[in-house]
Design a protein around this motif. Structure first.
Motif, PDB file in Angstrom:
ATOM      1  N   HIS A  36       0.931  -0.783  -0.109  1.00 52.77           N
ATOM      2  CA  HIS A  36       0.001   0.086  -0.002  1.00 52.77           C
ATOM      3  C   HIS A  36       0.788   1.480   0.106  1.00 52.77           C
ATOM      4  O   HIS A  36       0.410   2.070  -0.811  1.00 52.77           O
ATOM      5  CB  HIS A  36      -1.131   0.183   1.379  1.00 52.77           C
ATOM      6  N   GLU A  59      -7.190  10.960 -11.928  1.00 50.22           N
ATOM      7  CA  GLU A  59      -8.518  10.299 -12.809  1.00 50.22           C
ATOM      8  C   GLU A  59      -9.014  11.268 -13.671  1.00 50.22           C
ATOM      9  O   GLU A  59      -8.707  11.015 -14.478  1.00 50.22           O
ATOM     10  CB  GLU A  59     -10.015  10.206 -11.840  1.00 50.22           C
ATOM     11  N   ILE A  84      -4.444   2.748  -9.466  1.00 54.50           N
ATOM     12  CA  ILE A  84      -5.055   3.912  -8.393  1.00 54.50           C
ATOM     13  C   ILE A  84      -6.585   2.878  -7.640  1.00 54.50           C
ATOM     14  O   ILE A  84      -6.230   2.923  -7.080  1.00 54.50           O
ATOM     15  CB  ILE A  84      -5.631   5.270  -9.016  1.00 54.50           C
ATOM     16  N   GLU A  85      -6.948   1.943  -9.629  1.00 54.20           N
ATOM     17  CA  GLU A  85      -7.402   0.523  -8.805  1.00 54.20           C
ATOM     18  C   GLU A  85      -7.071   0.129  -7.357  1.00 54.20           C
ATOM     19  O   GLU A  85      -7.416  -0.363  -6.422  1.00 54.20           O
ATOM     20  CB  GLU A  85      -7.762   0.046  -9.474  1.00 54.20           C
ATOM     21  N   GLN A  86      -5.925  -0.492  -8.030  1.00 53.07           N
ATOM     22  CA  GLN A  86      -5.517  -1.321  -6.576  1.00 53.07           C
ATOM     23  C   GLN A  86      -5.174  -0.369  -5.620  1.00 53.07           C
ATOM     24  O   GLN A  86      -5.160  -1.206  -4.696  1.00 53.07           O
ATOM     25  CB  GLN A  86      -3.739  -1.897  -7.807  1.00 53.07           C
ATOM     26  N   HIS A  87      -4.810   0.615  -5.745  1.00 51.79           N
ATOM     27  CA  HIS A  87      -4.549   1.533  -3.996  1.00 51.79           C
ATOM     28  C   HIS A  87      -6.062   1.819  -3.199  1.00 51.79           C
ATOM     29  O   HIS A  87      -5.635   0.883  -2.799  1.00 51.79           O
ATOM     30  CB  HIS A  87      -4.366   2.766  -4.715  1.00 51.79           C
ATOM     31  N   HIS A  88      -6.869   2.064  -4.355  1.00 55.54           N
ATOM     32  CA  HIS A  88      -8.390   1.411  -4.021  1.00 55.54           C
ATOM     33  C   HIS A  88      -8.932  -0.145  -2.901  1.00 55.54           C
ATOM     34  O   HIS A  88      -8.951   0.191  -2.053  1.00 55.54           O
ATOM     35  CB  HIS A  88      -9.606   2.381  -4.874  1.00 55.54           C
ATOM     36  N   ARG A  89      -8.377  -0.990  -4.036  1.00 52.56           N
ATOM     37  CA  ARG A  89      -8.563  -2.342  -2.769  1.00 52.56           C
ATOM     38  C   ARG A  89      -7.412  -1.971  -2.025  1.00 52.56           C
ATOM     39  O   ARG A  89      -8.415  -3.676  -1.037  1.00 52.56           O
ATOM     40  CB  ARG A  89      -8.065  -3.027  -4.380  1.00 52.56           C
ATOM     41  N   GLU A  91      -6.505  -0.488   0.165  1.00 52.48           N
ATOM     42  CA  GLU A  91      -7.114   0.308   0.672  1.00 52.48           C
ATOM     43  C   GLU A  91      -8.090  -0.083   1.838  1.00 52.48           C
ATOM     44  O   GLU A  91      -8.209  -0.340   3.294  1.00 52.48           O
ATOM     45  CB  GLU A  91      -7.672   2.061   1.318  1.00 52.48           C
ATOM     46  N   THR A  92      -8.742  -0.615   0.903  1.00 48.45           N
ATOM     47  CA  THR A  92      -9.838  -1.886   1.482  1.00 48.45           C
ATOM     48  C   THR A  92      -9.842  -2.648   2.516  1.00 48.45           C
ATOM     49  O   THR A  92     -10.195  -3.161   3.269  1.00 48.45           O
ATOM     50  CB  THR A  92     -10.810  -2.288   0.742  1.00 48.45           C
TER      51      THR A  92
END
Length: 172
Positions: A36, A59, A84-89, A91-92
């Motif tokens: 992360h 974005e 960016i999508e991987q970063h959001h995943r 964080e979850t």
């Protein structure tokens, strides 16, 4: 006698296995935290680059880059979007692994979609015993439940084998 010893061995094994779950969750959390941090630095660079060039966010910059005619620019934009999508995943996942219930953590870690990730975490995992009472209590309950589930077929087979014959009528 052997049945009781066998049952205790199975329970002991299940308890040792379930006690590894909180330890593995902590190890998994550390693994994802490092990952992360790396993606967070990259996303911050995208955000800074976007602001320097007049975009509101990374974005919006990526959306503009996806419209470019040059295929290498579009490919780079797709790769940035994937980061960016991987970063959001991540964080979850960090939220689940740091503040979620042990069952939620186990469901996250043992999800078949993340089998490769779990394999990478297991490479450096060393078994241990958690020292917090809630984790130990949950693991004992999980081990008892799994033991009962595994022992249920034996009970059902024994009940079928030793069931009394149906009563006969006196009219025969």
């Amino acid at each position: 006698m052997f049945k009781r010893i066998f049952d205790r061995l199975i329970f002991g094994g299940l308890l040792i296995i379930t006690l590894q779950t909180p330890m593995l969750a902590d190890h998994y959390l550390q693994y994802l935290s490092g990952f992360h941090d790396g993606t967070a630095q990259q996303v911050m660079r995208y955000e800074n680059n976007a602001r320097q060039h007049g975009y509101d966010s990374a974005e919006s910059m990526i959306t503009a880059l996806l419209q470019e005619a040059n295929s290498i620019v579009r490919l780079d934009a797709e790769q940035k979007l994937a980061v960016i999508e991987q970063h959001h995943r991540l964080e979850t996942a960090l939220d689940t692994l740091s503040s979620g219930h042990l069952i939620d953590k186990a469901l996250y870690m043992f999800n078949p979609l993340r089998a490769d990730e779990l394999q990478r975490v297991l490479i450096h995992f060393k078994p241990g015993i958690p020292i917090d009472i809630p984790s130990i209590a949950i693991c004992v309950v999980m081990a008892l439940s799994l033991n009962a589930i595994l022992y249920l077929p034996v009970l059902l087979l024994r009940r079928q084998r030793y069931s009394p014959p149906p009563p006969t009528s006196c009219n025969d």
